[in-house]
Enzyme design. Sequence first.
Site, short mmCIF file in Angstrom:
data_model
loop_
_atom_site.label_atom_id
_atom_site.label_comp_id
_atom_site.label_asym_id
_atom_site.label_seq_id
_atom_site.Cartn_x
_atom_site.Cartn_y
_atom_site.Cartn_z
N LYS A 79 17.37 -48.05 8.37
CA LYS A 79 16.85 -48.72 7.18
C LYS A 79 17.85 -49.80 6.81
CE LYS A 79 13.44 -48.15 4.09
NZ LYS A 79 12.09 -47.64 4.25
N GLY A 176 -2.57 -43.24 -8.51
CA GLY A 176 -2.29 -44.53 -7.87
C GLY A 176 -3.42 -44.97 -6.95
N GLY A 178 -3.69 -47.96 -5.23
CA GLY A 178 -3.23 -49.19 -4.59
C GLY A 178 -3.73 -49.27 -3.16
N VAL A 180 -3.01 -47.68 -0.43
CA VAL A 180 -3.35 -46.41 0.22
C VAL A 180 -4.36 -45.64 -0.63
CG1 VAL A 180 -2.47 -44.22 1.12
CG2 VAL A 180 -1.06 -46.28 1.31
P1 NAD Z 1 0.74 -49.97 -3.89
O1 NAD Z 1 1.83 -50.64 -4.64
O2 NAD Z 1 -0.32 -50.77 -3.22
O3 NAD Z 1 -0.04 -48.97 -4.87
C1 NAD Z 1 0.59 -48.18 -5.83
C2 NAD Z 1 -0.38 -48.04 -6.99
O4 NAD Z 1 0.19 -47.14 -7.93
C3 NAD Z 1 -0.63 -49.36 -7.75
O5 NAD Z 1 -2.01 -49.56 -7.92
C4 NAD Z 1 0.10 -49.16 -9.07
O6 NAD Z 1 -0.53 -49.84 -10.14
C5 NAD Z 1 0.01 -47.66 -9.23
N1 NAD Z 1 1.01 -47.08 -10.12
C6 NAD Z 1 2.29 -47.47 -10.32
N2 NAD Z 1 2.88 -46.68 -11.22
C7 NAD Z 1 1.96 -45.77 -11.59
C8 NAD Z 1 1.96 -44.68 -12.49
N3 NAD Z 1 3.04 -44.39 -13.23
N4 NAD Z 1 0.84 -43.95 -12.62
C9 NAD Z 1 -0.28 -44.26 -11.92
N5 NAD Z 1 -0.34 -45.27 -11.04
C10 NAD Z 1 0.76 -46.02 -10.90
O7 NAD Z 1 1.44 -48.98 -2.87
P2 NAD Z 1 0.81 -48.32 -1.58
O8 NAD Z 1 1.08 -49.17 -0.41
O9 NAD Z 1 -0.58 -47.88 -1.87
O10 NAD Z 1 1.75 -47.04 -1.43
C11 NAD Z 1 1.61 -45.93 -2.30
C12 NAD Z 1 2.76 -44.96 -2.04
O11 NAD Z 1 2.71 -44.52 -0.69
C13 NAD Z 1 4.16 -45.54 -2.24
O12 NAD Z 1 5.01 -44.51 -2.70
C14 NAD Z 1 4.57 -45.94 -0.83
O13 NAD Z 1 5.98 -45.95 -0.69
C15 NAD Z 1 3.94 -44.82 -0.03
N6 NAD Z 1 3.67 -45.18 1.36
C16 NAD Z 1 2.86 -46.24 1.65
C17 NAD Z 1 2.60 -46.56 2.97
C18 NAD Z 1 1.69 -47.71 3.33
O14 NAD Z 1 1.30 -47.84 4.50
N7 NAD Z 1 1.31 -48.55 2.37
C19 NAD Z 1 3.17 -45.82 4.01
C20 NAD Z 1 3.98 -44.72 3.70
C21 NAD Z 1 4.23 -44.42 2.36
#
Ligand code: NAD
Length: 351
Positions: A79, A176, A178, A180
């Site tokens: 990382k 959340g 977002g 995912v």
């Molecule tokens: P993202 O930023 O697209 O979505 C996160 C969502 O959570 C957003 O819509 C945000 O408004 C919401 N959010 C933030 N704080 C919040 C709260 N207190 N209560 C409710 N909702 C809240 O992120 P993502 O890419 O969807 O990833 C989500 C999680 O999965 C993260 O922890 C990320 O590290 C992990 N992750 C993602 C991936 C990937 O491929 N995107 C891979 C492995 C792990």
Amino acid sequence: MWTDLPDFDDHEMVVLCHDAETGLRAVIAVHSTLAGPAVGGTRLWDYATEADAVTDALRLSRGMTYKNVMAGLPFGGGKSVIIGDSQRDKTDALLTAFAHRIEALGGTYVAAEDVGTGPADMAVMARVTNHVAGLPERGGDPSPITAWGVYHGIKAAARAAFGSGQLTNKFIAIQGLGHVGWVLAERLSKDNARLIVTDIDREVVENAAWAFGAQPADPDEIHAVDADIFVPCALGGVINPTTVGEIKAGVVAGAANNQLATPDMGAALHARGILYAPDYVINAGGIISVTSEIEGTWDRDLAMRRAQDIGKTLTEIFRRAHAEGRPTADVADTIARERLAALKAHREAMV
Ligand code: NAD
């Protein structure tokens, strides 16, 4: 001794980077190359101190070793972190200076996007190094693959906890919506699961209510709603001493990284009879997508099939945890360490 730092954990290499001209201050941590070149994202974050940046790089790098070995990938864990504010400090010159440091490592470490960086930044870095993944014109956004892996992880957890992987009429609370969380909600609604959703973005919650018939919940209460399965897809640290006693679901299985605020939270969930799908196992779809891009074989269907196997890995963890009466989080760490020890023995036998 710096090797005595709590998070050092036998790292192979930690590189401190500095460039006076661009103001670059960065850390590249390579925890293990036993399985192959170390892969892990580049985080751009405004750390309070340089020591905080080193600690974060070490912690995240070890996490990548465990994630990659549990996903059966021929890649080790690393990382990198750049100290700075992604809005204020991120420039092409800064990213280029950093990319030169990665290039100097000759492929020992391969970077990808992370918090504070995105595909466009990877494209800037790719002008000076090939050791970068997550480029816009290749695999692109890995989130749909992550969601697919989480979906199969949820089914495996439901099978272990409730005796069936059928999600029809199961109450599933998603924190959340977002990249995912939304794709996952879409998939779960096709299975006729009963969704309860939250997000700090009210509009996306309204959209989910309309699109999936989801029931909105307060962001502060989602972990405590009456549900069968709690799916954290937002922040880290959601399972903490305050929330752990309030969870009503029988399963915690979601995409968020670092869901356990402290290592003892795995035991706390276990003591409450809640089945936890270890985060770095269930959310490996993203790294599966990124590493297939590095191997030059990115193929959506292949990445989806590999992500689907996350369900099998979790089933192995759940079986062993049940047989040994141990928290699933501990068992996942044990299996990861066993796999690393086997790789080490194999490497030594080859010398
Ligand atoms: P993202 O930023 O697209 O979505 C996160 C969502 O959570 C957003 O819509 C945000 O408004 C919401 N959010 C933030 N704080 C919040 C709260 N207190 N209560 C409710 N909702 C809240 O992120 P993502 O890419 O969807 O990833 C989500 C999680 O999965 C993260 O922890 C990320 O590290 C992990 N992750 C993602 C991936 C990937 O491929 N995107 C891979 C492995 C792990």
